[in-house]
Scaffold this motif. Structure first.
Motif, PDB file in Angstrom:
ATOM      1  N   ASP A  38       1.055  -1.078  -0.124  1.00  0.00           N
ATOM      2  CA  ASP A  38       0.119   0.065   0.038  1.00  0.00           C
ATOM      3  C   ASP A  38       0.890   1.392  -0.063  1.00  0.00           C
ATOM      4  OD1 ASP A  38      -1.549   2.164   1.821  1.00  0.00           O
ATOM      5  OD2 ASP A  38      -2.774   1.029   0.480  1.00  0.00           O
ATOM      6  N   VAL A  39       0.315   2.146  -0.841  1.00  0.00           N
ATOM      7  CA  VAL A  39       1.129   3.446  -0.976  1.00  0.00           C
ATOM      8  C   VAL A  39       1.313   4.147   0.473  1.00  0.00           C
ATOM      9  CG1 VAL A  39      -0.511   4.960  -1.742  1.00  0.00           C
ATOM     10  CG2 VAL A  39       1.841   5.359  -2.528  1.00  0.00           C
ATOM     11  N   SER A  40       0.539   3.957   1.328  1.00  0.00           N
ATOM     12  CA  SER A  40       0.361   4.815   2.372  1.00  0.00           C
ATOM     13  C   SER A  40       1.280   4.096   3.645  1.00  0.00           C
ATOM     14  CB  SER A  40      -0.929   4.882   3.201  1.00  0.00           C
ATOM     15  OG  SER A  40      -1.623   4.039   3.276  1.00  0.00           O
ATOM     16  N   ASP A  41       1.498   2.792   3.425  1.00  0.00           N
ATOM     17  CA  ASP A  41       2.714   2.119   4.442  1.00  0.00           C
ATOM     18  C   ASP A  41       3.977   2.654   4.619  1.00  0.00           C
ATOM     19  OD1 ASP A  41       4.506   0.045   5.156  1.00  0.00           O
ATOM     20  OD2 ASP A  41       3.532  -1.214   4.758  1.00  0.00           O
ATOM     21  N   PRO A  42       4.117   3.063   5.863  1.00  0.00           N
ATOM     22  CA  PRO A  42       5.410   3.832   6.152  1.00  0.00           C
ATOM     23  C   PRO A  42       6.562   3.237   5.733  1.00  0.00           C
ATOM     24  CG  PRO A  42       3.901   3.145   8.326  1.00  0.00           C
ATOM     25  CD  PRO A  42       3.309   2.454   7.021  1.00  0.00           C
ATOM     26  N   ASP A  43       6.887   1.931   5.706  1.00  0.00           N
ATOM     27  CA  ASP A  43       7.821   1.335   5.026  1.00  0.00           C
ATOM     28  C   ASP A  43       7.975   1.841   3.414  1.00  0.00           C
ATOM     29  OD1 ASP A  43       8.538  -0.070   7.242  1.00  0.00           O
ATOM     30  OD2 ASP A  43       7.679  -1.677   6.672  1.00  0.00           O
ATOM     31  N   VAL A  44       6.876   1.876   2.754  1.00  0.00           N
ATOM     32  CA  VAL A  44       7.016   2.316   1.304  1.00  0.00           C
ATOM     33  C   VAL A  44       7.551   3.910   1.295  1.00  0.00           C
ATOM     34  CG1 VAL A  44       5.463   2.697  -0.628  1.00  0.00           C
ATOM     35  CG2 VAL A  44       5.366   0.497   0.592  1.00  0.00           C
ATOM     36  N   MET A  45       6.754   4.648   2.074  1.00  0.00           N
ATOM     37  CA  MET A  45       6.827   5.914   2.232  1.00  0.00           C
ATOM     38  C   MET A  45       8.505   6.072   2.421  1.00  0.00           C
ATOM     39  SD  MET A  45       4.235   7.288   1.027  1.00  0.00           S
ATOM     40  CE  MET A  45       4.827   9.119   1.216  1.00  0.00           C
ATOM     41  N   GLU A  46       9.022   5.467   3.431  1.00  0.00           N
ATOM     42  CA  GLU A  46      10.361   5.631   3.916  1.00  0.00           C
ATOM     43  C   GLU A  46      11.097   5.436   2.667  1.00  0.00           C
ATOM     44  OE1 GLU A  46      13.643   3.907   6.807  1.00  0.00           O
ATOM     45  OE2 GLU A  46      11.641   3.513   7.198  1.00  0.00           O
ATOM     46  N   PHE A  47      11.131   4.110   1.973  1.00  0.00           N
ATOM     47  CA  PHE A  47      11.826   3.886   0.702  1.00  0.00           C
ATOM     48  C   PHE A  47      11.631   4.759  -0.031  1.00  0.00           C
ATOM     49  CE2 PHE A  47      12.057   1.864  -3.342  1.00  0.00           C
ATOM     50  CZ  PHE A  47      13.319   1.209  -3.332  1.00  0.00           C
ATOM     51  N   LEU A  48      10.642   5.370  -0.671  1.00  0.00           N
ATOM     52  CA  LEU A  48      10.518   6.430  -1.569  1.00  0.00           C
ATOM     53  C   LEU A  48      11.255   7.681  -1.207  1.00  0.00           C
ATOM     54  CD1 LEU A  48       6.970   5.883  -2.456  1.00  0.00           C
ATOM     55  CD2 LEU A  48       8.853   5.247  -4.079  1.00  0.00           C
ATOM     56  N   ASN A  49      11.024   7.988  -0.047  1.00  0.00           N
ATOM     57  CA  ASN A  49      11.860   9.228   0.371  1.00  0.00           C
ATOM     58  C   ASN A  49      13.252   9.073   0.318  1.00  0.00           C
ATOM     59  OD1 ASN A  49       9.866  11.033   0.765  1.00  0.00           O
ATOM     60  ND2 ASN A  49       9.125   9.847   2.536  1.00  0.00           N
ATOM     61  N   ASN A  50      13.676   7.921   0.677  1.00  0.00           N
ATOM     62  CA  ASN A  50      15.410   7.481   0.798  1.00  0.00           C
ATOM     63  C   ASN A  50      15.969   7.249  -0.826  1.00  0.00           C
ATOM     64  OD1 ASN A  50      15.483   7.529   3.486  1.00  0.00           O
ATOM     65  ND2 ASN A  50      15.117   5.141   3.560  1.00  0.00           N
ATOM     66  N   GLN A  51      15.125   7.428  -1.761  1.00  0.00           N
ATOM     67  CA  GLN A  51      15.427   7.078  -2.974  1.00  0.00           C
ATOM     68  C   GLN A  51      15.900   8.503  -3.645  1.00  0.00           C
ATOM     69  OE1 GLN A  51      16.095   4.170  -4.582  1.00  0.00           O
ATOM     70  NE2 GLN A  51      15.660   3.415  -2.315  1.00  0.00           N
ATOM     71  N   ASN A  52      15.270   9.593  -2.930  1.00  0.00           N
ATOM     72  CA  ASN A  52      15.489  10.999  -3.564  1.00  0.00           C
ATOM     73  C   ASN A  52      16.494  11.660  -2.592  1.00  0.00           C
ATOM     74  OD1 ASN A  52      13.544  10.710  -5.574  1.00  0.00           O
ATOM     75  ND2 ASN A  52      11.876  10.872  -3.999  1.00  0.00           N
ATOM     76  N   LYS A  53      17.296  11.151  -1.447  1.00  0.00           N
ATOM     77  CA  LYS A  53      18.086  11.789  -0.654  1.00  0.00           C
ATOM     78  C   LYS A  53      19.414  12.090  -1.292  1.00  0.00           C
ATOM     79  CE  LYS A  53      16.462  10.476   3.777  1.00  0.00           C
ATOM     80  NZ  LYS A  53      16.864   9.677   4.977  1.00  0.00           N
ATOM     81  N   ILE A  54      19.759  13.223  -1.293  1.00  0.00           N
ATOM     82  CA  ILE A  54      21.143  14.099  -2.149  1.00  0.00           C
ATOM     83  C   ILE A  54      21.922  14.505  -0.943  1.00  0.00           C
ATOM     84  CG2 ILE A  54      21.982  15.652  -3.456  1.00  0.00           C
ATOM     85  CD1 ILE A  54      20.123  13.675  -5.035  1.00  0.00           C
ATOM     86  N   HIS A  55      23.258  13.844  -0.976  1.00  0.00           N
ATOM     87  CA  HIS A  55      24.032  14.009   0.297  1.00  0.00           C
ATOM     88  C   HIS A  55      25.034  15.065  -0.320  1.00  0.00           C
ATOM     89  CE1 HIS A  55      22.508  10.639   2.244  1.00  0.00           C
ATOM     90  NE2 HIS A  55      22.729  10.111   1.096  1.00  0.00           N
ATOM     91  N   SER A  56      25.206  15.790  -1.518  1.00  0.00           N
ATOM     92  CA  SER A  56      26.192  16.723  -1.838  1.00  0.00           C
ATOM     93  C   SER A  56      25.714  17.536  -2.915  1.00  0.00           C
ATOM     94  CB  SER A  56      27.472  16.239  -1.795  1.00  0.00           C
ATOM     95  OG  SER A  56      27.664  15.550  -2.856  1.00  0.00           O
ATOM     96  N   PRO A  57      26.195  18.678  -3.272  1.00  0.00           N
ATOM     97  CA  PRO A  57      25.810  19.350  -4.455  1.00  0.00           C
ATOM     98  C   PRO A  57      26.439  18.781  -5.671  1.00  0.00           C
ATOM     99  CG  PRO A  57      26.726  20.857  -2.757  1.00  0.00           C
ATOM    100  CD  PRO A  57      26.844  19.400  -2.261  1.00  0.00           C
ATOM    101  N   GLU A  58      27.741  17.903  -5.770  1.00  0.00           N
ATOM    102  CA  GLU A  58      28.304  17.173  -6.667  1.00  0.00           C
ATOM    103  C   GLU A  58      27.161  15.918  -6.974  1.00  0.00           C
ATOM    104  OE1 GLU A  58      31.584  15.470  -8.782  1.00  0.00           O
ATOM    105  OE2 GLU A  58      31.967  17.207  -7.398  1.00  0.00           O
ATOM    106  N   GLN A  59      26.863  15.207  -6.018  1.00  0.00           N
ATOM    107  CA  GLN A  59      25.897  14.247  -6.113  1.00  0.00           C
ATOM    108  C   GLN A  59      24.667  14.560  -7.060  1.00  0.00           C
ATOM    109  OE1 GLN A  59      24.535  12.057  -2.766  1.00  0.00           O
ATOM    110  NE2 GLN A  59      23.856  10.405  -3.828  1.00  0.00           N
ATOM    111  N   TYR A  60      24.094  15.861  -6.626  1.00  0.00           N
ATOM    112  CA  TYR A  60      22.768  16.307  -6.953  1.00  0.00           C
ATOM    113  C   TYR A  60      23.351  16.766  -8.436  1.00  0.00           C
ATOM    114  CZ  TYR A  60      19.305  19.617  -8.635  1.00  0.00           C
ATOM    115  OH  TYR A  60      18.477  19.843  -9.535  1.00  0.00           O
ATOM    116  N   LEU A  61      24.245  17.213  -8.803  1.00  0.00           N
ATOM    117  CA  LEU A  61      24.832  17.610 -10.277  1.00  0.00           C
ATOM    118  C   LEU A  61      24.694  16.323 -11.113  1.00  0.00           C
ATOM    119  CD1 LEU A  61      27.028  20.518  -9.599  1.00  0.00           C
ATOM    120  CD2 LEU A  61      24.891  20.697 -10.552  1.00  0.00           C
ATOM    121  N   ASN A  62      25.360  15.170 -10.586  1.00  0.00           N
ATOM    122  CA  ASN A  62      25.755  14.004 -11.243  1.00  0.00           C
ATOM    123  C   ASN A  62      24.343  13.537 -11.531  1.00  0.00           C
ATOM    124  OD1 ASN A  62      28.366  14.296 -11.335  1.00  0.00           O
ATOM    125  ND2 ASN A  62      28.769  13.066  -9.369  1.00  0.00           N
TER     126      ASN A  62
END
Length: 131
Positions: A38-62
């Motif tokens: 289910d899209v509202s499952d906390p594990d699903v939301m955590e997974f989706l949010n972790n896919q978009n984490k950017i740790h540095s400007p260089e990583q974002y640019l790449n």
């Protein structure tokens, strides 16, 4: 943070999980070994949010280079379709690179079973342009 309204048009999600139940991948399409989630499952939301984490400007640019490249290709196609520029106005090397990418996208569309009459798959060349 992923917003639920971005996923509202998705009927069902499938997740691949490891032996501990951690989500490894999520897809709109069922795959061997996947389970309905289910899209509202906390594990699903955590997974989706972790896919978009950017740790540095260089990583974002790449990470964004490919997207910017596609935007520029679309912009060039738009300018050509509006007769603002001609394909042949571009340097020969740029013409070849654009044609190679257009051919690769067309081949991918055919392999994926996309509609060949889709206007996004049309040639970058106009009738009076040549390579």
């Amino acid at each position: 943070m992923i917003k639920l309204e971005l996923l509202k048009d998705i009927d069902m999600l499938y997740a691949l999980k490891d032996n501990q139940g951690n989500i490894l991948a999520i897809s709109q399409y069922e795959q061997t070994g996947s389970v309905v989630v289910d899209v509202s499952d906390p594990d699903v939301m955590e997974f989706l949010n972790n896919q978009n984490k950017i740790h540095s400007p260089e990583q974002y640019l790449n990470n964004s280079d490919g997207n910017i490249g596609r935007i520029l290709e679309d912009l060039i196609e738009l300018l050509i379709s509006q007769n603002t520029i001609r394909f042949t106005d571009l340097p020969e090397e740029a013409q070849q690179k654009l044609m190679n990418r257009k051919l690769a996208r067309s081949a991918r569309s055919l392999l994926m079973g996309d509609d060949p009459t889709d206007t996004n798959n049309n040639s970058i060349l106009l009738d009076d342009d040549t390579i």
